[in-house]
Motif scaffolding. Sequence first.
Motif, mmCIF file in Angstrom:
data_model
loop_
_atom_site.group_PDB
_atom_site.id
_atom_site.type_symbol
_atom_site.label_atom_id
_atom_site.label_comp_id
_atom_site.label_asym_id
_atom_site.label_seq_id
_atom_site.Cartn_x
_atom_site.Cartn_y
_atom_site.Cartn_z
ATOM 1 N N LYS A 67 0.859 -1.183 0.000
ATOM 2 C CA LYS A 67 0.000 0.000 0.000
ATOM 3 C C LYS A 67 0.897 1.235 0.000
ATOM 4 O O LYS A 67 1.548 1.526 1.000
ATOM 5 C CB LYS A 67 -0.905 0.005 1.219
ATOM 6 C CG LYS A 67 -1.917 -1.110 1.207
ATOM 7 C CD LYS A 67 -2.801 -1.039 2.415
ATOM 8 C CE LYS A 67 -3.780 -2.160 2.423
ATOM 9 N NZ LYS A 67 -3.233 -3.424 2.834
ATOM 10 N N PRO A 68 0.955 1.956 -1.112
ATOM 11 C CA PRO A 68 1.794 3.150 -1.139
ATOM 12 C C PRO A 68 1.167 4.275 -0.310
ATOM 13 O O PRO A 68 -0.037 4.313 -0.102
ATOM 14 C CB PRO A 68 1.835 3.518 -2.618
ATOM 15 C CG PRO A 68 0.572 2.981 -3.165
ATOM 16 C CD PRO A 68 0.276 1.736 -2.380
ATOM 17 N N TYR A 69 1.986 5.162 0.154
ATOM 18 C CA TYR A 69 1.485 6.319 0.869
ATOM 19 C C TYR A 69 2.052 7.569 0.216
ATOM 20 O O TYR A 69 3.131 7.567 -0.361
ATOM 21 C CB TYR A 69 1.835 6.265 2.353
ATOM 22 C CG TYR A 69 3.314 6.283 2.638
ATOM 23 C CD1 TYR A 69 3.977 7.477 2.899
ATOM 24 C CD2 TYR A 69 4.051 5.114 2.636
ATOM 25 C CE1 TYR A 69 5.335 7.499 3.134
ATOM 26 C CE2 TYR A 69 5.410 5.119 2.881
ATOM 27 C CZ TYR A 69 6.039 6.312 3.133
ATOM 28 O OH TYR A 69 7.373 6.333 3.380
ATOM 29 N N SER A 70 1.324 8.644 0.319
ATOM 30 C CA SER A 70 1.717 9.888 -0.318
ATOM 31 C C SER A 70 2.584 10.708 0.635
ATOM 32 O O SER A 70 2.294 10.809 1.826
ATOM 33 C CB SER A 70 0.476 10.688 -0.704
ATOM 34 O OG SER A 70 0.851 11.917 -1.262
ATOM 35 N N THR A 71 3.618 11.322 0.091
ATOM 36 C CA THR A 71 4.476 12.182 0.905
ATOM 37 C C THR A 71 4.234 13.659 0.601
ATOM 38 O O THR A 71 4.919 14.511 1.134
ATOM 39 C CB THR A 71 5.959 11.854 0.642
ATOM 40 O OG1 THR A 71 6.222 12.004 -0.745
ATOM 41 C CG2 THR A 71 6.279 10.434 1.080
ATOM 42 N N THR A 72 3.270 13.944 -0.258
ATOM 43 C CA THR A 72 2.968 15.332 -0.591
ATOM 44 C C THR A 72 1.852 15.855 0.298
ATOM 45 O O THR A 72 1.034 15.110 0.822
ATOM 46 C CB THR A 72 2.529 15.460 -2.065
ATOM 47 O OG1 THR A 72 1.365 14.680 -2.264
ATOM 48 C CG2 THR A 72 3.629 14.974 -2.987
ATOM 49 N N PRO A 74 -1.644 17.437 0.981
ATOM 50 C CA PRO A 74 -2.887 17.461 0.209
ATOM 51 C C PRO A 74 -3.293 18.890 -0.134
ATOM 52 O O PRO A 74 -3.086 19.825 0.648
ATOM 53 C CB PRO A 74 -3.903 16.799 1.128
ATOM 54 C CG PRO A 74 -3.297 16.772 2.475
ATOM 55 C CD PRO A 74 -1.834 16.884 2.309
ATOM 56 N N LYS A 75 -3.876 19.076 -1.312
ATOM 57 C CA LYS A 75 -4.285 20.406 -1.760
ATOM 58 C C LYS A 75 -5.613 20.828 -1.145
ATOM 59 O O LYS A 75 -5.935 21.993 -1.111
ATOM 60 C CB LYS A 75 -4.410 20.419 -3.280
ATOM 61 C CG LYS A 75 -3.088 20.234 -3.973
ATOM 62 C CD LYS A 75 -3.245 20.289 -5.465
ATOM 63 C CE LYS A 75 -1.903 20.091 -6.135
ATOM 64 N NZ LYS A 75 -2.002 20.120 -7.584
#
Length: 88
Positions: A67-72, A74-75
């Motif tokens: 399960k990938p996770y986002s490192t950015t 959120p907008k």
Amino acid sequence: MNNQEIILRNRWVEYKKWNHDATQVPPEWHQWLHHITDDIPTAETVPRPFFSGKHQENLTGSYGAYKPYSTTIPKMQNWTPAVKAREG
């Protein structure tokens, strides 16, 4: 069983788990199931190359799935409504 009557239908898999998947079959047994070889796989009949890793089944849809996770950042932010205290 007469192997001449039913051609290529004399080898099959009985899966141990209830959610069977073709990736549960290791490569050594895959070649035997598909009649690539007639030797039942053992350490002597099928040498493993030094660069091949341990066989792992496909874990998609299970708890072991990647399960990938986002490192950015959120907008958009979730809106939470403010609740006033009731007047009495």
